[in-house]
Motif scaffolding. Structure first.
Motif, PDB file in Angstrom:
ATOM      1  N   LEU A   6     -23.849  11.462 -32.036  1.00  0.00           N
ATOM      2  CA  LEU A   6     -24.735  11.951 -30.976  1.00  0.00           C
ATOM      3  C   LEU A   6     -26.050  11.191 -30.997  1.00  0.00           C
ATOM      4  O   LEU A   6     -26.585  10.806 -29.954  1.00  0.00           O
ATOM      5  CB  LEU A   6     -24.987  13.458 -31.163  1.00  0.00           C
ATOM      6  N   ALA A   7     -26.566  10.939 -32.188  1.00  0.00           N
ATOM      7  CA  ALA A   7     -27.822  10.208 -32.323  1.00  0.00           C
ATOM      8  C   ALA A   7     -27.674   8.748 -31.940  1.00  0.00           C
ATOM      9  O   ALA A   7     -28.578   8.136 -31.365  1.00  0.00           O
ATOM     10  CB  ALA A   7     -28.345  10.321 -33.740  1.00  0.00           C
ATOM     11  N   ALA A   8     -26.484   8.177 -32.194  1.00  0.00           N
ATOM     12  CA  ALA A   8     -26.267   6.742 -31.934  1.00  0.00           C
ATOM     13  C   ALA A   8     -25.996   6.449 -30.469  1.00  0.00           C
ATOM     14  O   ALA A   8     -26.229   5.335 -29.994  1.00  0.00           O
ATOM     15  CB  ALA A   8     -25.097   6.226 -32.791  1.00  0.00           C
ATOM     16  N   GLY A   9     -25.490   7.444 -29.705  1.00  0.00           N
ATOM     17  CA  GLY A   9     -25.210   7.227 -28.294  1.00  0.00           C
ATOM     18  C   GLY A   9     -23.796   6.711 -28.068  1.00  0.00           C
ATOM     19  O   GLY A   9     -22.999   6.592 -28.999  1.00  0.00           O
ATOM     20  N   LEU A  31     -18.462  17.480 -38.386  1.00  0.00           N
ATOM     21  CA  LEU A  31     -19.729  17.905 -37.785  1.00  0.00           C
ATOM     22  C   LEU A  31     -20.835  16.916 -38.122  1.00  0.00           C
ATOM     23  O   LEU A  31     -21.631  16.529 -37.249  1.00  0.00           O
ATOM     24  CB  LEU A  31     -20.087  19.303 -38.291  1.00  0.00           C
ATOM     25  N   ARG A  32     -20.862  16.465 -39.361  1.00  0.00           N
ATOM     26  CA  ARG A  32     -21.876  15.490 -39.766  1.00  0.00           C
ATOM     27  C   ARG A  32     -21.664  14.152 -39.064  1.00  0.00           C
ATOM     28  O   ARG A  32     -22.614  13.515 -38.602  1.00  0.00           O
ATOM     29  CB  ARG A  32     -21.832  15.311 -41.278  1.00  0.00           C
ATOM     30  N   GLY A  33     -20.395  13.731 -38.995  1.00  0.00           N
ATOM     31  CA  GLY A  33     -20.097  12.452 -38.358  1.00  0.00           C
ATOM     32  C   GLY A  33     -20.426  12.451 -36.880  1.00  0.00           C
ATOM     33  O   GLY A  33     -21.003  11.484 -36.362  1.00  0.00           O
ATOM     34  N   GLY A  90       3.862  20.143 -41.254  1.00  0.00           N
ATOM     35  CA  GLY A  90       2.669  20.632 -40.583  1.00  0.00           C
ATOM     36  C   GLY A  90       1.422  20.353 -41.395  1.00  0.00           C
ATOM     37  O   GLY A  90       0.376  19.989 -40.854  1.00  0.00           O
ATOM     38  N   PHE A  91       1.550  20.487 -42.710  1.00  0.00           N
ATOM     39  CA  PHE A  91       0.441  20.202 -43.631  1.00  0.00           C
ATOM     40  C   PHE A  91      -0.009  18.748 -43.489  1.00  0.00           C
ATOM     41  O   PHE A  91      -1.186  18.459 -43.276  1.00  0.00           O
ATOM     42  CB  PHE A  91       0.905  20.479 -45.059  1.00  0.00           C
ATOM     43  N   GLY A  92       0.944  17.828 -43.587  1.00  0.00           N
ATOM     44  CA  GLY A  92       0.604  16.407 -43.563  1.00  0.00           C
ATOM     45  C   GLY A  92       0.060  15.947 -42.228  1.00  0.00           C
ATOM     46  O   GLY A  92      -0.981  15.263 -42.163  1.00  0.00           O
ATOM     47  N   SER A  93       0.737  16.325 -41.135  1.00  0.00           N
ATOM     48  CA  SER A  93       0.292  15.884 -39.809  1.00  0.00           C
ATOM     49  C   SER A  93      -1.029  16.548 -39.426  1.00  0.00           C
ATOM     50  O   SER A  93      -1.873  15.932 -38.757  1.00  0.00           O
ATOM     51  CB  SER A  93       1.364  16.192 -38.759  1.00  0.00           C
ATOM     52  N   GLY A  94      -1.244  17.795 -39.858  1.00  0.00           N
ATOM     53  CA  GLY A  94      -2.488  18.488 -39.547  1.00  0.00           C
ATOM     54  C   GLY A  94      -3.682  17.851 -40.236  1.00  0.00           C
ATOM     55  O   GLY A  94      -4.741  17.653 -39.628  1.00  0.00           O
ATOM     56  N   ALA A  95      -3.510  17.523 -41.518  1.00  0.00           N
ATOM     57  CA  ALA A  95      -4.602  16.886 -42.255  1.00  0.00           C
ATOM     58  C   ALA A  95      -4.952  15.530 -41.654  1.00  0.00           C
ATOM     59  O   ALA A  95      -6.131  15.185 -41.492  1.00  0.00           O
ATOM     60  CB  ALA A  95      -4.212  16.737 -43.725  1.00  0.00           C
ATOM     61  N   LEU A  96      -3.927  14.764 -41.301  1.00  0.00           N
ATOM     62  CA  LEU A  96      -4.156  13.448 -40.696  1.00  0.00           C
ATOM     63  C   LEU A  96      -4.857  13.581 -39.356  1.00  0.00           C
ATOM     64  O   LEU A  96      -5.783  12.821 -39.034  1.00  0.00           O
ATOM     65  CB  LEU A  96      -2.827  12.711 -40.534  1.00  0.00           C
ATOM     66  N   CYS A  97      -4.457  14.564 -38.566  1.00  0.00           N
ATOM     67  CA  CYS A  97      -5.049  14.762 -37.243  1.00  0.00           C
ATOM     68  C   CYS A  97      -6.540  15.061 -37.341  1.00  0.00           C
ATOM     69  O   CYS A  97      -7.354  14.444 -36.638  1.00  0.00           O
ATOM     70  CB  CYS A  97      -4.323  15.904 -36.519  1.00  0.00           C
ATOM     71  N   VAL A  98      -6.923  16.000 -38.207  1.00  0.00           N
ATOM     72  CA  VAL A  98      -8.344  16.363 -38.323  1.00  0.00           C
ATOM     73  C   VAL A  98      -9.160  15.180 -38.829  1.00  0.00           C
ATOM     74  O   VAL A  98     -10.284  14.936 -38.372  1.00  0.00           O
ATOM     75  CB  VAL A  98      -8.516  17.581 -39.249  1.00  0.00           C
ATOM     76  N   TRP A  99      -8.609  14.413 -39.753  1.00  0.00           N
ATOM     77  CA  TRP A  99      -9.305  13.230 -40.267  1.00  0.00           C
ATOM     78  C   TRP A  99      -9.548  12.228 -39.139  1.00  0.00           C
ATOM     79  O   TRP A  99     -10.639  11.646 -39.034  1.00  0.00           O
ATOM     80  CB  TRP A  99      -8.482  12.586 -41.384  1.00  0.00           C
ATOM     81  N   LEU A 100      -8.542  12.065 -38.271  1.00  0.00           N
ATOM     82  CA  LEU A 100      -8.678  11.129 -37.149  1.00  0.00           C
ATOM     83  C   LEU A 100      -9.693  11.629 -36.122  1.00  0.00           C
ATOM     84  O   LEU A 100     -10.456  10.845 -35.552  1.00  0.00           O
ATOM     85  CB  LEU A 100      -7.318  10.912 -36.480  1.00  0.00           C
ATOM     86  N   VAL A 101      -9.719  12.948 -35.889  1.00  0.00           N
ATOM     87  CA  VAL A 101     -10.708  13.506 -34.955  1.00  0.00           C
ATOM     88  C   VAL A 101     -12.113  13.251 -35.470  1.00  0.00           C
ATOM     89  O   VAL A 101     -13.015  12.868 -34.725  1.00  0.00           O
ATOM     90  CB  VAL A 101     -10.484  15.022 -34.754  1.00  0.00           C
ATOM     91  N   ALA A 102     -12.304  13.483 -36.773  1.00  0.00           N
ATOM     92  CA  ALA A 102     -13.629  13.271 -37.362  1.00  0.00           C
ATOM     93  C   ALA A 102     -14.092  11.832 -37.183  1.00  0.00           C
ATOM     94  O   ALA A 102     -15.293  11.568 -37.047  1.00  0.00           O
ATOM     95  CB  ALA A 102     -13.614  13.647 -38.842  1.00  0.00           C
ATOM     96  N   ARG A 103     -13.137  10.889 -37.159  1.00  0.00           N
ATOM     97  CA  ARG A 103     -13.460   9.476 -36.973  1.00  0.00           C
ATOM     98  C   ARG A 103     -13.468   9.076 -35.493  1.00  0.00           C
ATOM     99  O   ARG A 103     -13.647   7.913 -35.169  1.00  0.00           O
ATOM    100  CB  ARG A 103     -12.446   8.609 -37.723  1.00  0.00           C
ATOM    101  N   GLN A 104     -13.281  10.062 -34.601  1.00  0.00           N
ATOM    102  CA  GLN A 104     -13.224   9.819 -33.153  1.00  0.00           C
ATOM    103  C   GLN A 104     -12.138   8.794 -32.812  1.00  0.00           C
ATOM    104  O   GLN A 104     -12.331   7.926 -31.948  1.00  0.00           O
ATOM    105  CB  GLN A 104     -14.584   9.367 -32.614  1.00  0.00           C
TER     106      GLN A 104
END
Length: 217
Positions: free
Chosen positions: A206-209, A199-201, A29-43
């Motif tokens: 959002l600014a780039a469209g 959030l920053r990414g 759960g630790f490994g897959s969770g960390a990978l998932c959030v990283w991928l979300v941040a990168r869209q």
């Protein structure tokens, strides 16, 4: 061979952390969770199948820990993941070459999200308090409500979904430590940092469209 026999190896202790055994389910759960959030941040679209695997591991883990709302929440997450996966690839409309763009949450969305989150948290607190042996009914219910609100925003690529995840993580970290899930508590501390980066990414997105669908995948 029963399902319990198949799952039993995943529930065996792998190592000990702070005098508490850590099972395969928590490590995976630790490994897959960390990978998932990283991928979300990168869209990245791969966050959805990775997230579904993470949900399955956490169903086992949270049921063992007596966090029944969080365990049930994982089932809802799997359904929402299927919806989010479809939305991210079809957000620009049928035949569109654009991925779903990052947008802000509307006032109408905030109104019903806050109403649903408040009612859901109160109802779930009462249910857990009266129908289960949960020792943390309110906190379990609160994190469930915040997580569902955040997941809706993630599915729709609403920028503020990251703020809701941050709020949920601030509660999750001490909650899991209290239940002896130290590795998972550490994971959510990492989630908190990734959520700030996300959030920053997404703010830059959002600014780039809108982006081409290929770039988002």
């Amino acid at each position: 061979m029963s399902l319990a026999d198949v799952l039993e190896p995943l529930q065996r202790p792998l190592f000990t952390l702070l005098d508490t055994p850590v099972a395969w389910t928590e490590v995976l759960g630790f490994g897959s969770g960390a990978l998932c959030v990283w991928l979300v941040a990168r869209q990245h679209l791969a966050n959805w199948p990775v997230g579904i695997a993470n949900n399955l591991f956490f169903v086992l883990l949270f049921t063992q820990a007596g966090l029944y709302a969080d365990a049930g929440l994982q089932i809802v997450f799997i359904v929402l993941a299927a919806y989010g996966w479809w939305t991210w690839t079809h957000g620009g409309g049928p035949g569109s070459s654009e991925a779903l763009p990052v947008r802000r949450t509307t006032r109408t969305e905030w109104t019903w999200l806050l109403a649903a989150g408040t009612v859901g948290t109160l109802a779930l607190t009462l249910l857990l308090d009266r129908a289960t042996d949960s020792t943390v009914p309110f906190w379990d219910a609160l994190t469930t409500g915040l997580s569902l609100m955040a997941t809706y925003g993630q599915c729709r690529k609403r920028l503020e979904s990251w703020r809701l995840w941050i709020a949920a993580d601030v509660v999750y970290i001490p909650l899991y430590a209290h239940k002896g899930l130290y590795l998972t508590s550490l994971l959510y501390a990492g989630f908190l940092a990734l959520c700030v980066a996300g959030l920053r990414g997404w703010s830059r997105g959002l600014a780039a469209g809108p982006r081409p669908l290929e770039a988002a995948a």
